[in-house]
Design a protein around this motif. Structure first.
Motif, PDB file in Angstrom:
ATOM      1  N   SER A 100       0.813  -1.221   0.000  1.00  0.00           N
ATOM      2  CA  SER A 100       0.000   0.000   0.000  1.00  0.00           C
ATOM      3  C   SER A 100       0.847   1.272   0.000  1.00  0.00           C
ATOM      4  O   SER A 100       0.321   2.364  -0.189  1.00  0.00           O
ATOM      5  CB  SER A 100      -0.941   0.007   1.207  1.00  0.00           C
ATOM      6  OG  SER A 100      -0.185   0.099   2.399  1.00  0.00           O
ATOM      7  N   LYS A 101       2.156   1.128   0.177  1.00  0.00           N
ATOM      8  CA  LYS A 101       3.039   2.302   0.150  1.00  0.00           C
ATOM      9  C   LYS A 101       3.052   2.950  -1.231  1.00  0.00           C
ATOM     10  O   LYS A 101       3.490   4.080  -1.390  1.00  0.00           O
ATOM     11  CB  LYS A 101       4.444   1.902   0.577  1.00  0.00           C
ATOM     12  CG  LYS A 101       4.532   1.431   2.012  1.00  0.00           C
ATOM     13  CD  LYS A 101       5.924   0.918   2.320  1.00  0.00           C
ATOM     14  CE  LYS A 101       6.013   0.316   3.688  1.00  0.00           C
ATOM     15  NZ  LYS A 101       5.619  -1.073   3.747  1.00  0.00           N
ATOM     16  N   VAL A 102       2.563   2.211  -2.232  1.00  0.00           N
ATOM     17  CA  VAL A 102       2.505   2.736  -3.599  1.00  0.00           C
ATOM     18  C   VAL A 102       1.686   4.029  -3.645  1.00  0.00           C
ATOM     19  O   VAL A 102       1.925   4.886  -4.486  1.00  0.00           O
ATOM     20  CB  VAL A 102       1.945   1.674  -4.581  1.00  0.00           C
ATOM     21  CG1 VAL A 102       0.471   1.422  -4.339  1.00  0.00           C
ATOM     22  CG2 VAL A 102       2.173   2.096  -6.008  1.00  0.00           C
ATOM     23  N   ASN A 103       0.742   4.201  -2.715  1.00  0.00           N
ATOM     24  CA  ASN A 103      -0.094   5.398  -2.685  1.00  0.00           C
ATOM     25  C   ASN A 103       0.687   6.667  -2.365  1.00  0.00           C
ATOM     26  O   ASN A 103       0.155   7.760  -2.497  1.00  0.00           O
ATOM     27  CB  ASN A 103      -1.228   5.238  -1.668  1.00  0.00           C
ATOM     28  CG  ASN A 103      -2.228   4.201  -2.101  1.00  0.00           C
ATOM     29  OD1 ASN A 103      -2.442   3.975  -3.287  1.00  0.00           O
ATOM     30  ND2 ASN A 103      -2.834   3.540  -1.132  1.00  0.00           N
ATOM     31  N   PHE A 104       1.918   6.526  -1.917  1.00  0.00           N
ATOM     32  CA  PHE A 104       2.716   7.694  -1.571  1.00  0.00           C
ATOM     33  C   PHE A 104       3.996   7.808  -2.394  1.00  0.00           C
ATOM     34  O   PHE A 104       4.855   8.623  -2.096  1.00  0.00           O
ATOM     35  CB  PHE A 104       3.039   7.686  -0.079  1.00  0.00           C
ATOM     36  CG  PHE A 104       1.814   7.780   0.770  1.00  0.00           C
ATOM     37  CD1 PHE A 104       1.166   8.987   0.930  1.00  0.00           C
ATOM     38  CD2 PHE A 104       1.272   6.657   1.363  1.00  0.00           C
ATOM     39  CE1 PHE A 104       0.019   9.078   1.683  1.00  0.00           C
ATOM     40  CE2 PHE A 104       0.123   6.733   2.113  1.00  0.00           C
ATOM     41  CZ  PHE A 104      -0.509   7.950   2.282  1.00  0.00           C
ATOM     42  N   LEU A 105       4.120   6.980  -3.430  1.00  0.00           N
ATOM     43  CA  LEU A 105       5.316   7.035  -4.275  1.00  0.00           C
ATOM     44  C   LEU A 105       5.155   8.039  -5.400  1.00  0.00           C
ATOM     45  O   LEU A 105       4.158   8.029  -6.112  1.00  0.00           O
ATOM     46  CB  LEU A 105       5.597   5.656  -4.886  1.00  0.00           C
ATOM     47  CG  LEU A 105       6.187   4.609  -3.965  1.00  0.00           C
ATOM     48  CD1 LEU A 105       6.409   3.318  -4.734  1.00  0.00           C
ATOM     49  CD2 LEU A 105       7.479   5.078  -3.339  1.00  0.00           C
ATOM     50  N   LYS A 106       6.129   8.902  -5.551  1.00  0.00           N
ATOM     51  CA  LYS A 106       6.216   9.778  -6.719  1.00  0.00           C
ATOM     52  C   LYS A 106       7.681   9.866  -7.086  1.00  0.00           C
ATOM     53  O   LYS A 106       8.561   9.546  -6.274  1.00  0.00           O
ATOM     54  CB  LYS A 106       5.596  11.144  -6.453  1.00  0.00           C
ATOM     55  CG  LYS A 106       6.378  12.029  -5.509  1.00  0.00           C
ATOM     56  CD  LYS A 106       5.758  13.416  -5.437  1.00  0.00           C
ATOM     57  CE  LYS A 106       6.658  14.342  -4.650  1.00  0.00           C
ATOM     58  NZ  LYS A 106       6.201  15.701  -4.665  1.00  0.00           N
ATOM     59  N   GLU A 107       7.942  10.279  -8.290  1.00  0.00           N
ATOM     60  CA  GLU A 107       9.315  10.352  -8.779  1.00  0.00           C
ATOM     61  C   GLU A 107      10.168  11.183  -7.834  1.00  0.00           C
ATOM     62  O   GLU A 107       9.799  12.285  -7.432  1.00  0.00           O
ATOM     63  CB  GLU A 107       9.328  10.975 -10.170  1.00  0.00           C
ATOM     64  CG  GLU A 107      10.675  10.922 -10.835  1.00  0.00           C
ATOM     65  CD  GLU A 107      10.652  11.502 -12.243  1.00  0.00           C
ATOM     66  OE1 GLU A 107      11.668  12.086 -12.637  1.00  0.00           O
ATOM     67  OE2 GLU A 107       9.625  11.369 -12.929  1.00  0.00           O
ATOM     68  N   GLY A 108      11.326  10.620  -7.463  1.00  0.00           N
ATOM     69  CA  GLY A 108      12.259  11.336  -6.611  1.00  0.00           C
ATOM     70  C   GLY A 108      12.145  11.044  -5.126  1.00  0.00           C
ATOM     71  O   GLY A 108      13.007  11.445  -4.354  1.00  0.00           O
ATOM     72  N   VAL A 109      11.111  10.321  -4.683  1.00  0.00           N
ATOM     73  CA  VAL A 109      10.962   9.996  -3.265  1.00  0.00           C
ATOM     74  C   VAL A 109      12.027   8.962  -2.888  1.00  0.00           C
ATOM     75  O   VAL A 109      12.179   7.949  -3.548  1.00  0.00           O
ATOM     76  CB  VAL A 109       9.552   9.453  -2.951  1.00  0.00           C
ATOM     77  CG1 VAL A 109       9.479   8.864  -1.554  1.00  0.00           C
ATOM     78  CG2 VAL A 109       8.518  10.545  -3.116  1.00  0.00           C
ATOM     79  N   GLU A 110      12.772   9.257  -1.825  1.00  0.00           N
ATOM     80  CA  GLU A 110      13.786   8.321  -1.333  1.00  0.00           C
ATOM     81  C   GLU A 110      13.208   7.518  -0.188  1.00  0.00           C
ATOM     82  O   GLU A 110      12.463   8.035   0.639  1.00  0.00           O
ATOM     83  CB  GLU A 110      15.026   9.070  -0.843  1.00  0.00           C
ATOM     84  CG  GLU A 110      15.968   9.456  -1.942  1.00  0.00           C
ATOM     85  CD  GLU A 110      17.324   9.919  -1.419  1.00  0.00           C
ATOM     86  OE1 GLU A 110      17.716   9.555  -0.286  1.00  0.00           O
ATOM     87  OE2 GLU A 110      17.982  10.661  -2.162  1.00  0.00           O
ATOM     88  N   LEU A 111      13.565   6.230  -0.152  1.00  0.00           N
ATOM     89  CA  LEU A 111      13.127   5.377   0.938  1.00  0.00           C
ATOM     90  C   LEU A 111      14.232   4.421   1.333  1.00  0.00           C
ATOM     91  O   LEU A 111      15.247   4.327   0.666  1.00  0.00           O
ATOM     92  CB  LEU A 111      11.850   4.623   0.558  1.00  0.00           C
ATOM     93  CG  LEU A 111      11.768   3.900  -0.781  1.00  0.00           C
ATOM     94  CD1 LEU A 111      12.529   2.606  -0.775  1.00  0.00           C
ATOM     95  CD2 LEU A 111      10.316   3.647  -1.096  1.00  0.00           C
ATOM     96  N   LYS A 112      14.019   3.729   2.457  1.00  0.00           N
ATOM     97  CA  LYS A 112      14.977   2.726   2.911  1.00  0.00           C
ATOM     98  C   LYS A 112      14.505   1.371   2.408  1.00  0.00           C
ATOM     99  O   LYS A 112      13.318   1.055   2.475  1.00  0.00           O
ATOM    100  CB  LYS A 112      15.021   2.666   4.439  1.00  0.00           C
ATOM    101  CG  LYS A 112      15.566   3.880   5.107  1.00  0.00           C
ATOM    102  CD  LYS A 112      15.524   3.662   6.606  1.00  0.00           C
ATOM    103  CE  LYS A 112      15.684   4.965   7.350  1.00  0.00           C
ATOM    104  NZ  LYS A 112      15.464   4.801   8.787  1.00  0.00           N
ATOM    105  N   ALA A 113      15.434   0.554   1.940  1.00  0.00           N
ATOM    106  CA  ALA A 113      15.131  -0.812   1.518  1.00  0.00           C
ATOM    107  C   ALA A 113      16.035  -1.753   2.301  1.00  0.00           C
ATOM    108  O   ALA A 113      17.202  -1.440   2.545  1.00  0.00           O
ATOM    109  CB  ALA A 113      15.364  -0.972   0.026  1.00  0.00           C
ATOM    110  N   PHE A 114      15.472  -2.890   2.711  1.00  0.00           N
ATOM    111  CA  PHE A 114      16.213  -3.848   3.511  1.00  0.00           C
ATOM    112  C   PHE A 114      16.489  -5.098   2.682  1.00  0.00           C
ATOM    113  O   PHE A 114      15.559  -5.741   2.202  1.00  0.00           O
ATOM    114  CB  PHE A 114      15.441  -4.172   4.788  1.00  0.00           C
ATOM    115  CG  PHE A 114      15.226  -2.958   5.639  1.00  0.00           C
ATOM    116  CD1 PHE A 114      16.216  -2.514   6.505  1.00  0.00           C
ATOM    117  CD2 PHE A 114      14.050  -2.231   5.559  1.00  0.00           C
ATOM    118  CE1 PHE A 114      16.034  -1.379   7.272  1.00  0.00           C
ATOM    119  CE2 PHE A 114      13.852  -1.094   6.328  1.00  0.00           C
ATOM    120  CZ  PHE A 114      14.853  -0.666   7.190  1.00  0.00           C
TER     121      PHE A 114
END
Length: 180
Positions: A100-114
């Protein structure tokens, strides 16, 4: 190698070739029996929660997940394409991991991946993002509660105060999916 006595919430362990995050760990003593460690574990692949008991001082394989910073590029096929900001490699993250995090993704958003090895197990958005309101609508219930529904540029739908208009930039808590 750790022992069952050292299990703490947040720790990542390997049991039967699967990776689990420890949600809770409690030492249980019974009047006529052997004490044991009772845990709740979350499967990192399926996000399913299980309960598992361990003997005291039982060897446990603890695992270190590698955290990498990824920048969202665009949706691609059955997943989402990200750019690793350190080594500039492109990483395809499956839709099931993003959820559901897809609802807050836009180009350029940085996130942490494990990651464990080359396999990605989870992504974590920044707690707060500033997003533009694409459309607003007042519904019958909204007028009674003093809020209205806003559709954000990313497709997310949240409740906002009545003074928010189309084109406004608002701050959103991505954990609770609420207007700040």
């Amino acid at each position: 190698m750790a022992t069952s006595n050292q299990l703490v919430p947040g720790m990542t362990i390997s049991v039967n070739q699967k990776l689990y995050r420890v949600e809770s760990s409690v030492k249980v003593t019974v009047p006529k029996g052997v004490p044991f460690i009772k845990t709740k574990l979350r499967d990192l692949a399926t996000h399913e929660t299980i309960e598992k008991n361990f003997k005291l001082n039982q060897p446990i394989k603890d695992v270190s997940l590698v955290e990498r910073r990824l920048e969202f590029l665009y949706p691609e096929g059955e997943g989402f394409l990200f750019l690793d900001v350190v080594n500039l490699e492109q990483v395809l993250v499956p839709t099931a991991i993003v959820g559901s995090k897809v609802n807050f993704l836009k180009e350029g958003v940085e996130l942490k991946a494990f990651f464990y090895g080359e396999a990605i197990f989870a992504v974590e958005l920044p707690q707060f993002l500033e997003l533009m309101v694409a459309k607003t609508q007042t519904d019958e219930a909204g007028s009674e509660t003093g809020t209205k529904t806003a559709f954000l540029e990313t497709g997310a739908k949240i409740e906002v105060p009545p003074f928010i208009q189309m084109g406004d930039i608002i701050k959103v808590d991505t954990k609770t999916e609420e207007y700040i």
